[in-house]
Design an enzyme around this catalytic site. Sequence first.
Site, short mmCIF file in Angstrom:
data_model
loop_
_atom_site.label_atom_id
_atom_site.label_comp_id
_atom_site.label_asym_id
_atom_site.label_seq_id
_atom_site.Cartn_x
_atom_site.Cartn_y
_atom_site.Cartn_z
N HIS A 39 21.57 25.91 25.61
CA HIS A 39 21.44 24.70 26.79
C HIS A 39 20.05 24.29 26.88
O HIS A 39 19.87 23.00 26.90
CB HIS A 39 21.66 25.59 28.21
N GLU A 40 18.99 25.09 26.82
CA GLU A 40 17.54 24.77 26.57
C GLU A 40 17.19 23.79 25.41
O GLU A 40 16.33 23.04 25.38
CB GLU A 40 16.84 25.89 26.67
#
Length: 279
Positions: A39-40
């Site tokens: 996600h990051e």
Amino acid sequence: MRILKKIPIHPTFLLLFVWFVLVGAIAQFFILFVVVLFHELGHFIVAKKLGYKLSSFYLAPYGVALNYKDGKFLPYDETKIALAGPITNLGLSFLFVGLWWLFPTLYSFTHEMASFSLFLAIFNLLPAYPLDGGRVFVSALSEKLGRKKALKISMILNIIFCIIFFCGFVITCFVNYNPTLALMVVFLLGGIMESKFEGKYEGVNLFNKKIKNFSTVKSLAVNEDATLGELLRAIDTSKLTLFYVLYADGKTRILSEKAVLSLCMKNPITVKIKELNLF
């Protein structure tokens, strides 16, 4: 302990870890950890392309708590960076689903990662700050109402979602116990109250960008209706950018990124190239 020093952890992530330990699901926690890192990565790649660098971050259960160090992104940049995380998770889920069609035996090894990734994407799209959906909502609303008022409205929505999730949790206590809803309330409230645990993006100083001998060149063709702001956002932070400006009368003008930066210092970034006297 060394890992914790290198990767700052949001308090709610530590709470989640304790919960997974208590229910005997440590393996699932590390799967979630990997999903959050993907996600990051989506946030990071898009931010870098748009000319921002991550100066600090705190890993949270819903992704990474992020903010812009100088308080304001360029128009629409915050939206692009915020949506990159959920889109990455959705892509990861769809990738696993596609692989299941080709290699069915992978299902037993990857179904939890696909499920966690899909849940993280959907949860982050809620218009509740500091989730990515909330950041998109605030960014869009800021254009009309201003940042402070947009944040206040978002916080009201956040409280509404907390009430909804808490009521859902109470109902499940009598029907089908589901502590996930209670944890979602904690995550949302923790994200609001612990603003000091937000990560920071900052714009890359293009004036101090180091260009080495034999640097990679990024060439872009733009028409005369492009604005200086659009050229500024298109400058690659890791490559030397050259713009080929195509005019309606057939003329072509080459602009280096240094020339673009110089023009931005002398003119509003909303000015179109055709309005400048470059010949």
